[in-house]
Design a protein around this motif. Structure first.
Motif: not given
Length: 49
Positions: A16-23
């Motif tokens: 959820a807190a990934g650097y990429v959206p919708h990771s």
């Protein structure tokens, strides 16, 4: 098992807190793209013989 629940919450928070959206979906798309590239390279390698 409470440890499993804690681990799943941490894993979900990581995505959820990934650097990429919708990771959570991007890694699957990335693997599919790598597979397509590998199949293409194998096909061109075989066709040279």
């Amino acid at each position: 098992m409470p440890q499993t629940e804690i681990a799943m919450e941490a894993y979900n928070a990581l995505w959820a807190a990934g650097y990429v959206p919708h990771s959570s979906y991007v890694w699957m798309i990335f693997i599919i793209i790598i597979g397509i590239i590998a199949l293409y390279q194998a096909r061109t390698f075989i066709s040279k013989f």
